[in-house]
Motif scaffolding. Structure first.
Motif, PDB file in Angstrom:
ATOM      1  N   ASP A   1       8.821-158.739 -70.473  1.00 47.70           N
ATOM      2  CA  ASP A   1       8.618-159.675 -69.373  1.00 47.70           C
ATOM      3  C   ASP A   1       7.145-159.849 -68.996  1.00 47.70           C
ATOM      4  O   ASP A   1       6.843-160.430 -67.956  1.00 47.70           O
ATOM      5  N   GLU A   2       6.246-159.362 -69.826  1.00 45.95           N
ATOM      6  CA  GLU A   2       4.824-159.468 -69.503  1.00 45.95           C
ATOM      7  C   GLU A   2       4.366-160.933 -69.551  1.00 45.95           C
ATOM      8  O   GLU A   2       4.625-161.647 -70.526  1.00 45.95           O
ATOM      9  N   THR A   3       3.721-161.393 -68.487  1.00 43.62           N
ATOM     10  CA  THR A   3       3.243-162.773 -68.431  1.00 43.62           C
ATOM     11  C   THR A   3       1.723-162.861 -68.453  1.00 43.62           C
ATOM     12  O   THR A   3       1.174-163.954 -68.447  1.00 43.62           O
ATOM     13  N   ARG A   4       1.062-161.711 -68.468  1.00 41.50           N
ATOM     14  CA  ARG A   4      -0.398-161.719 -68.446  1.00 41.50           C
ATOM     15  C   ARG A   4      -0.962-161.682 -69.865  1.00 41.50           C
ATOM     16  O   ARG A   4      -0.327-161.189 -70.786  1.00 41.50           O
TER      17      ARG A   4
ATOM     18  N   THR B   1      -0.505-151.854 -72.920  1.00 37.98           N
ATOM     19  CA  THR B   1       0.894-151.885 -73.332  1.00 37.98           C
ATOM     20  C   THR B   1       1.584-153.073 -72.684  1.00 37.98           C
ATOM     21  O   THR B   1       1.503-153.251 -71.464  1.00 37.98           O
ATOM     22  N   THR B   2       2.229-153.910 -73.489  1.00 34.51           N
ATOM     23  CA  THR B   2       2.964-155.054 -72.969  1.00 34.51           C
ATOM     24  C   THR B   2       4.449-154.861 -73.244  1.00 34.51           C
ATOM     25  O   THR B   2       4.839-154.238 -74.222  1.00 34.51           O
ATOM     26  N   PHE B   3       5.259-155.429 -72.352  1.00 38.54           N
ATOM     27  CA  PHE B   3       6.706-155.346 -72.487  1.00 38.54           C
ATOM     28  C   PHE B   3       7.288-156.758 -72.511  1.00 38.54           C
ATOM     29  O   PHE B   3       6.547-157.748 -72.431  1.00 38.54           O
TER      30      PHE B   3
ATOM     31  N   PHE C   1      -5.813-156.644 -68.290  1.00 39.90           N
ATOM     32  CA  PHE C   1      -5.061-157.886 -68.258  1.00 39.90           C
ATOM     33  C   PHE C   1      -5.806-158.933 -67.440  1.00 39.90           C
ATOM     34  O   PHE C   1      -6.464-158.618 -66.439  1.00 39.90           O
TER      35      PHE C   1
ATOM     36  N   SER D   1       8.244-152.577 -76.822  1.00 40.66           N
ATOM     37  CA  SER D   1       6.894-152.602 -76.245  1.00 40.66           C
ATOM     38  C   SER D   1       5.878-152.827 -77.360  1.00 40.66           C
ATOM     39  O   SER D   1       6.138-152.558 -78.531  1.00 40.66           O
TER      40      SER D   1
ATOM     41  N   VAL E   1       5.696-164.958 -74.506  1.00 36.91           N
ATOM     42  CA  VAL E   1       4.754-164.493 -73.505  1.00 36.91           C
ATOM     43  C   VAL E   1       3.548-165.403 -73.541  1.00 36.91           C
ATOM     44  O   VAL E   1       2.916-165.548 -74.580  1.00 36.91           O
TER      45      VAL E   1
ATOM     46  N   ALA F   1      -3.704-160.244 -72.526  1.00 34.74           N
ATOM     47  CA  ALA F   1      -4.484-159.020 -72.735  1.00 34.74           C
ATOM     48  C   ALA F   1      -5.890-159.404 -73.183  1.00 34.74           C
ATOM     49  O   ALA F   1      -6.065-160.254 -74.059  1.00 34.74           O
TER      50      ALA F   1
END
Length: 447
Positions: free
Chosen positions: A191-194, A187-189, A127, A176, A66, A196
């Motif tokens: 496929d999160e590209t942003r 909360t990030t998963f 984010f 997560s 990520v 924090a």
């Protein structure tokens, strides 16, 4: 010069500054051959402010990892400017540095000032929301130009998670990560590209909720970065998550061990354990520096059975979920808040304290106003706290207990009534009379 003359003199400067400040600056700096008629005199000077924004270093991409998107192009002209007097009060402000530059400089009465420049909003947690700021002090002297150079740097915490191939092959894709600073949480998963961003509160911690591919066991890993001095001193943080290799040797090398492997409760390789829990390796890179820090993880098994203890001592405290899982958020809504949230606590060496720490920007102020507080010890309550919890239909456990059912279902309708979407974190920490501890974090998501 008497007081009336001084006031008249300052009024004069205010009237002419908009038209002639550029020329006055040049006069003082000696950049023109013929001084203008409006040359600075008396008890005033000119502030010549220069901003030098420093964008945080880019984080290299990695396969399957990520990496936060670079959403901000820093333009020095976009920074808001405040000039504060010696009492800390705003003397003058500008919506942008461009507005200040258009004046060619700022005339100020003699004295000490603070300059503050900001870009973005310092949110509790969001984010792609960097907050840049810079400040320094200056002294304005009569008929002189005060040259002030202000460095503007990232001032909230940026944290990005990358997962190694070993990590992703060990866990299902629906893992997560909940990161929080005590005031807010994200909360990030997978496929999160942003990236924090969290307000710099002095607290920075995260929990990984994952399910193993082999055996489908739920696991929780809690990592607290708050005490690391390097993390306190820097804001651009990259966290690489991997898996520690098995201890070499096995039965053929009973004394063999990896000196670089962090101690971890999940590393107990006993024959009766059918599935060995993966041991997380956490590398924290501070992007401003060229070093990497490896820290041990605090492993907690939240799969519904009593978690294993690194020493094999079954008398240590254990916290397990009933009717839900610590590895996944409990979801509620305004129309569906009748959710059972019960927690089983085993303390063979007798319960001494049961602390609840609630993290929620919305809920915390209400709890403080009620007189309960966002953090309280169920075994050591004040009279007012006990009364409030009883009115909320929460059973108060007794000290000295060995098995305790902690039912916090009554909190769910209260959260639903707030009708504020987001995450509400409940950290449950227990201690027995021997001083042994255990903790778990429940995440409630309001839809």
């Amino acid at each position: 010069m008497n007081a009336f003359a001084n006031r008249l003199f300052l009024v004069f400067f205010v009237l002419v500054s908009a038209l002639s400040s550029c020329e006055m600056k040049k006069d003082i700096l000696g950049q023109v051959d013929k001084p203008t008629d409006n040359k600075i005199k008396g008890d005033a000077g000119l502030l010549d402010l220069e901003l030098k924004p420093q964008k945080e270093a880019s984080i290299p991409d990695s396969k399957g990892g990520v990496s936060g998107s670079d959403v901000v192009v820093i333009d020095v002209n976009d920074f808001a400017i405040e000039i504060l007097d010696s009492l800390g009060q705003v003397y003058k402000s500008y919506r942008s540095y461009a507005d200040l530059k258009n004046e060619g400089g700022l005339l100020l009465p003699v004295g000490r000032y603070s300059v503050r420049a900001t870009l973005g909003e310092d949110l509790d947690a969001a984010f792609d929301s960097p907050f840049y700021s810079g400040s320094n002090e200056c002294e304005i002297t009569p008929q002189e130009v005060a040259k002030v150079i202000t460095d503007c740097v990232l001032s909230n915490k940026k944290i990005i998670f990358r997962c190694s191939d070993e990590f992703r092959s060990s866990f299902e894709d629906d893992y997560s990560i909940v990161v929080d600073n005590g005031n807010g949480a994200l909360t990030t998963f997978r496929d999160e590209t942003r990236a924090a961003y969290l307000r710099n509160t002095g607290v920075l911690q995260f929990s990984i909720y994952a399910t193993t591919r082999s055996g489908k066991n739920d696991k929780v890993y809690n990592i607290n970065l708050s005490g690391m001095q390097e993390v306190k001193d820097h804001n651009n943080i990259l966290v690489d998550l991997g898996i520690v290799n098995d201890i070499p040797g096995g039965d053929d090398n009973p004394g063999g061990e990896d000196p670089d492997e962090p101690e971890d409760p999940g590393d107990d390789d006993k024959p009766e354990q059918p599935i060995k829990a993966p041991t997380i390796k956490v590398d924290v890179s501070l992007i401003e520096k060229d070093y990497v820090i490896e820290i041990p993880s605090n492993f907690v098994d939240a799969g519904g059975e009593e978690p294993e203890n690194p020493s094999g001592d079954k008398d240590l405290p254990a916290i397990t979920a009933e009717g839900f899982s610590f590895t996944k958020p409990v979801e509620i809504s305004a129309g569906n808040s009748d959710v059972m949230v019960k927690i089983n606590i085993k303390t063979p060496k007798k319960l001494a304290s049961l602390e609840v720490a609630i993290t929620s920007e919305v809920l915390e102020p209400l709890l403080e106003e009620l007189g309960l507080g966002a953090t309280f010890d169920m075994c050591n309550l004040s009279g007012e706290q006990a009364s409030i919890l009883t009115s909320l239909q929460l059973a108060i456990p007794e000290k000295g207990g060995i098995e305790t059912l902690f039912d916090i279902s009554a909190f769910m309708p209260m959260i639903a009534l707030l009708d504020q979407p987001g995450n509400y974190l409940f950290k449950i920490s227990v201690k027995d009379e021997a001083g042994n501890t255990a903790s778990q974090t429940l995440t409630v998501t309001m839809k």
